[in-house]
Design a protein around this motif. Structure first.
Motif, mmCIF file in Angstrom:
data_model
loop_
_atom_site.group_PDB
_atom_site.id
_atom_site.type_symbol
_atom_site.label_atom_id
_atom_site.label_comp_id
_atom_site.label_asym_id
_atom_site.label_seq_id
_atom_site.Cartn_x
_atom_site.Cartn_y
_atom_site.Cartn_z
ATOM 1 N N GLY A 1 -6.908 7.729 -10.155
ATOM 2 C CA GLY A 1 -6.833 8.672 -9.030
ATOM 3 C C GLY A 1 -7.490 8.053 -7.813
ATOM 4 N N HIS A 2 -7.257 8.644 -6.654
ATOM 5 C CA HIS A 2 -7.653 7.965 -5.407
ATOM 6 C C HIS A 2 -9.160 8.036 -5.126
ATOM 7 C CE1 HIS A 2 -7.571 6.737 -1.175
ATOM 8 N NE2 HIS A 2 -6.444 6.143 -1.502
ATOM 9 N N SER A 3 -9.663 6.950 -4.534
ATOM 10 C CA SER A 3 -11.095 6.821 -4.252
ATOM 11 C C SER A 3 -11.574 7.785 -3.159
ATOM 12 C CB SER A 3 -11.408 5.389 -3.818
ATOM 13 O OG SER A 3 -10.624 5.053 -2.687
ATOM 14 N N GLY B 1 -5.681 12.964 7.858
ATOM 15 C CA GLY B 1 -5.133 12.366 6.644
ATOM 16 C C GLY B 1 -5.700 13.034 5.413
ATOM 17 N N THR B 2 -5.334 12.498 4.252
ATOM 18 C CA THR B 2 -5.757 13.098 2.993
ATOM 19 C C THR B 2 -7.252 12.926 2.745
ATOM 20 O OG1 THR B 2 -3.574 12.971 1.989
ATOM 21 C CG2 THR B 2 -5.435 12.911 0.482
ATOM 22 N N SER B 3 -7.841 11.835 3.220
ATOM 23 C CA SER B 3 -9.278 11.638 2.987
ATOM 24 C C SER B 3 -10.076 12.780 3.606
ATOM 25 C CB SER B 3 -9.746 10.312 3.593
ATOM 26 O OG SER B 3 -9.086 9.229 2.983
ATOM 27 N N GLN B 4 -9.743 13.122 4.850
ATOM 28 C CA GLN B 4 -10.458 14.216 5.511
ATOM 29 C C GLN B 4 -10.105 15.552 4.855
ATOM 30 O OE1 GLN B 4 -10.492 16.795 9.392
ATOM 31 N NE2 GLN B 4 -9.833 14.724 9.845
ATOM 32 N N TRP C 1 0.864 -1.189 0.000
ATOM 33 C CA TRP C 1 0.000 0.000 0.000
ATOM 34 C C TRP C 1 0.901 1.240 0.000
ATOM 35 C CZ3 TRP C 1 -0.324 -4.374 2.947
ATOM 36 C CH2 TRP C 1 -1.300 -5.289 2.506
ATOM 37 N N VAL C 2 0.622 2.234 0.842
ATOM 38 C CA VAL C 2 1.605 3.316 1.019
ATOM 39 C C VAL C 2 1.668 3.577 2.519
ATOM 40 C CG1 VAL C 2 2.441 5.564 0.218
ATOM 41 C CG2 VAL C 2 0.702 4.358 -1.122
ATOM 42 N N HIS C 3 2.363 2.700 3.237
ATOM 43 C CA HIS C 3 2.387 2.792 4.698
ATOM 44 C C HIS C 3 3.692 3.421 5.157
ATOM 45 C CE1 HIS C 3 -1.247 0.659 4.913
ATOM 46 N NE2 HIS C 3 -0.986 -0.179 5.866
ATOM 47 N N ALA D 1 -2.008 15.193 -3.209
ATOM 48 C CA ALA D 1 -0.556 15.000 -3.119
ATOM 49 C C ALA D 1 -0.209 14.163 -1.894
ATOM 50 C CB ALA D 1 0.135 16.358 -3.064
ATOM 51 N N ALA D 2 -1.065 13.192 -1.576
ATOM 52 C CA ALA D 2 -0.971 12.437 -0.314
ATOM 53 C C ALA D 2 0.470 12.057 0.019
ATOM 54 C CB ALA D 2 -1.860 11.206 -0.378
ATOM 55 N N PHE D 3 1.118 11.342 -0.906
ATOM 56 C CA PHE D 3 2.541 11.065 -0.646
ATOM 57 C C PHE D 3 3.430 11.839 -1.610
ATOM 58 C CE2 PHE D 3 1.176 7.769 -3.596
ATOM 59 C CZ PHE D 3 2.216 7.679 -4.509
ATOM 60 N N GLY D 4 2.909 12.091 -2.836
ATOM 61 C CA GLY D 4 3.741 12.693 -3.880
ATOM 62 C C GLY D 4 4.224 14.108 -3.573
ATOM 63 N N PHE E 1 1.396 13.316 6.278
ATOM 64 C CA PHE E 1 2.711 13.192 6.922
ATOM 65 C C PHE E 1 2.992 11.743 7.285
ATOM 66 C CE2 PHE E 1 1.240 17.478 7.793
ATOM 67 C CZ PHE E 1 2.327 18.218 7.368
ATOM 68 N N HIS E 2 1.916 10.958 7.422
ATOM 69 C CA HIS E 2 2.095 9.590 7.932
ATOM 70 C C HIS E 2 2.540 8.593 6.869
ATOM 71 C CE1 HIS E 2 -2.611 9.589 7.612
ATOM 72 N NE2 HIS E 2 -2.105 9.272 6.456
ATOM 73 N N LYS E 3 2.745 9.054 5.645
ATOM 74 C CA LYS E 3 3.283 8.145 4.630
ATOM 75 C C LYS E 3 4.779 8.425 4.444
ATOM 76 C CE LYS E 3 -1.138 7.335 2.397
ATOM 77 N NZ LYS E 3 -2.061 7.779 1.335
ATOM 78 N N TRP E 4 5.097 9.299 3.499
ATOM 79 C CA TRP E 4 6.524 9.454 3.150
ATOM 80 C C TRP E 4 7.307 10.286 4.160
ATOM 81 C CZ3 TRP E 4 7.724 10.272 -2.771
ATOM 82 C CH2 TRP E 4 8.821 9.470 -3.117
HETATM 83 C C1 LIG Z 1 -3.263 7.376 0.924
HETATM 84 C C2 LIG Z 1 -3.800 8.207 -0.160
HETATM 85 C C3 LIG Z 1 -4.997 8.903 0.013
HETATM 86 C C4 LIG Z 1 -5.819 8.776 1.270
HETATM 87 O O1 LIG Z 1 -5.131 9.356 2.340
HETATM 88 P P1 LIG Z 1 -5.406 8.913 3.848
HETATM 89 O O2 LIG Z 1 -4.380 9.679 4.621
HETATM 90 O O3 LIG Z 1 -5.195 7.434 3.901
HETATM 91 O O4 LIG Z 1 -6.784 9.318 4.184
HETATM 92 C C5 LIG Z 1 -5.410 9.709 -1.003
HETATM 93 N N1 LIG Z 1 -4.707 9.845 -2.149
HETATM 94 C C6 LIG Z 1 -3.549 9.181 -2.349
HETATM 95 C C7 LIG Z 1 -2.806 9.379 -3.617
HETATM 96 C C8 LIG Z 1 -3.049 8.340 -1.355
HETATM 97 O O5 LIG Z 1 -1.897 7.700 -1.540
#
Ligand SMILES: *Cc1c(COP(=O)(O)O)cnc(C)c1O
Length: 466
Positions: free
Chosen positions: A180-182, A141-144, A84-86, A263-266, A293-296
């Motif tokens: 693109g992300h769900s 996170g990015t969802s919120q 995933w992207v952990h 731009a969640a991780f990018g 911040f919690h990914k990369w």
């Molecule tokens: C992880 C991710 C999300 C969702 O972010 P969360 O922090 O898990 O809510 C959205 N877009 C992309 C591209 C992601 O990698």
């Protein structure tokens, strides 16, 4: 037990000794990250953690935590975890979490030091994005963050929405590259627009086709729909690809659409060396950006943020102060910047501290070097896959993602095999209808040797398929 002593430790010295022991076990766990891969929860896991409500002393209670709970984490602290992207987490973040819990600040508002820390993080993000200034908020996170950003976009176009809801408004459309992300679709669902408000634009090689975007907007306008937002993908989950944000921004400007960037991780490739640092060029034109911040950035879960260009609009979208939240001039009810004015939550934790501590403590140079290393490791993994007679690269490596097609066997079975054996954690995805193994390397513990070992283990698993 006497009044006022029911909840706090009766013996602080004993508690301190327990806490030292807990700290020691945490540090040992971090130190031994390489020896602690994912271990599946045992069959009786639910029984082990069932609440009895009986009360237990700190020492034996945390013995249970370290025996029954800690070993069964997802294992993303391990150097060969690429699923995933952990994010991997940091020691600095562990310390900050403990201090934040000690302060126990409610970061919804009021005149307190933490608000300055959060704003310092947001200001720093503006700089990384190439914005002269702007607004923003830390999120879980990015969802919120996406819900907040799309709400601002809708508010700009339809200021009556707060009072009247969707009544009388046209049907809206939000454009996003296929792949693109769900979280965008989910945001539109909770905002009342429904999943059909998402228009997936063709994306050959994982990059939005800007001509197809223009055509879709024209077609939707002709059909009486209201094109509202275009989402630029800044690091796609499937392939690690980046939309051409300058080209997407041109369309947004021509068509009067809000430009939101996922731009969640990018986002963090902006801290890396060339050429990766330039992948997100054009993000400085966005109206809003969401990132984690919690990914990369390896900050312990959960920590994300949204940036909104227009602060007045941001406030107009979320500010709500009933009499019990009235601002005072002096005292605790003072303070100009109240986080609750910028989002959905009133009570919220001090997420900003672990981010601030990570950026200040580790430093942007080291964080950037780490991101550069991960991109190089993904490219190397791709080379190894291409050199293998049982593996193939499913798509070119653009950033930190490497997607591998096995010559035989099912990707899901192969991934599970490697996970159960503790060799490496890949997740799976589909590329052009073919199931593949996917590595998203956001791991600061990964070495080139880990990459070699992981590809070798995968190759062996494929060879074992008859
Ligand atoms: C992880 C991710 C999300 C969702 O972010 P969360 O922090 O898990 O809510 C959205 N877009 C992309 C591209 C992601 O990698």
């Amino acid at each position: 037990m006497t009044e006022g002593h029911r909840i706090d430790p009766v013996d602080w010295d004993a508690f301190e000794a327990d806490l030292h022991d807990i700290t020691h076990r945490c540090v040992e766990r971090l130190r031994a990250a390489r020896d602690t891969p994912w271990i599946a929860p045992p069959a009786d896991m639910a029984d082990r953690v069932k609440i009895t409500g009986a009360g237990q002393a700190t020492g034996p209670l945390f013995d249970r935590v370290f025996t029954d709970i800690v070993p069964h984490a997802t294992g993303n602290t391990h150097p060969r975890f690429y699923g995933w992207v952990h994010g991997t987490g940091t020691a600095t973040g562990v310390a900050a979490e403990m201090v934040a819990a000690t302060m126990n600040a409610n970061m919804g508002g009021r005149d307190q030091g933490g608000a300055y820390v959060e704003r310092a993080v947001i200001d720093w993000l503006h700089g990384v994005a190439g914005w002269p200034d702007g607004s923003g908020l830390m999120t879980s996170g990015t969802s919120q963050a996406t819900i907040l950003a799309l709400s601002c976009a809708r508010m700009r176009a339809f200021p009556q929405v707060r009072a009247k809801g969707l009544a009388g408004l046209p049907e809206m459309r939000v454009y996003i590259a296929k792949g693109g992300h769900s979280c965008v679709k989910k945001a539109l669902e909770v905002m009342g627009h429904g999943a059909d408000a998402t228009h997936q634009v063709a994306a050959p090689n994982g990059v939005m086709d800007v001509e197809a975007l223009r055509a879709a907007i024209a077609q939707d306008r002709a059909a009486g729909l209201h094109p509202l937002v275009v989402v630029g993908t800044v690091g796609s989950v499937n392939l690690g690809t980046y939309d051409d944000l300058n080209a997407v921004a041109d369309v947004a400007r021509d068509e009067d659409l809000w430009l939101h960037c996922d731009a969640a991780f990018g986002f963090w490739s902006r801290l890396a060396d060339a050429p990766w640092r330039d992948l997100s060029a054009g993000i400085e034109q966005a109206d809003s950006v969401a990132m984690d911040f919690h990914k990369w950035m390896a900050v312990p879960y959960a920590a994300g943020a949204v940036l909104i260009r227009d602060e007045d609009l941001h406030l107009k979208t979320f500010r709500e102060r009933p009499e019990y939240l009235a601002a005072g001039g002096a005292g605790l009810a003072g303070g100009a910047w109240w986080a609750t004015d910028y989002g959905l939550e009133l009570s919220r934790g001090f997420t900003a501290l672990k981010v601030w501590a990570t950026v200040e403590g580790i430093g942007t140079k080291a964080l950037g070097a780490q991101i550069t290393d991960n991109c190089k490791q993904a490219a190397y993994m791709g080379e190894l896959a291409e050199a293998s007679d049982v593996l193939d690269l499913a798509a070119p490596v653009v950033s930190n993602l490497c997607v591998i097609r096995p010559a035989r066997g099912k990707a899901t079975d192969l991934a599970a095999r490697l996970q159960i054996d503790g060799d490496a954690v890949f997740s799976t995805t589909m590329v052009e209808g073919v199931s593949c193994l996917r590595a998203a390397i956001v791991n600061h513990r990964t070495t080139r040797a880990d990459v070699v070992a992981s590809v070798a283990a995968l190759g062996a698993a494929v060879r074992a398929v008859d």
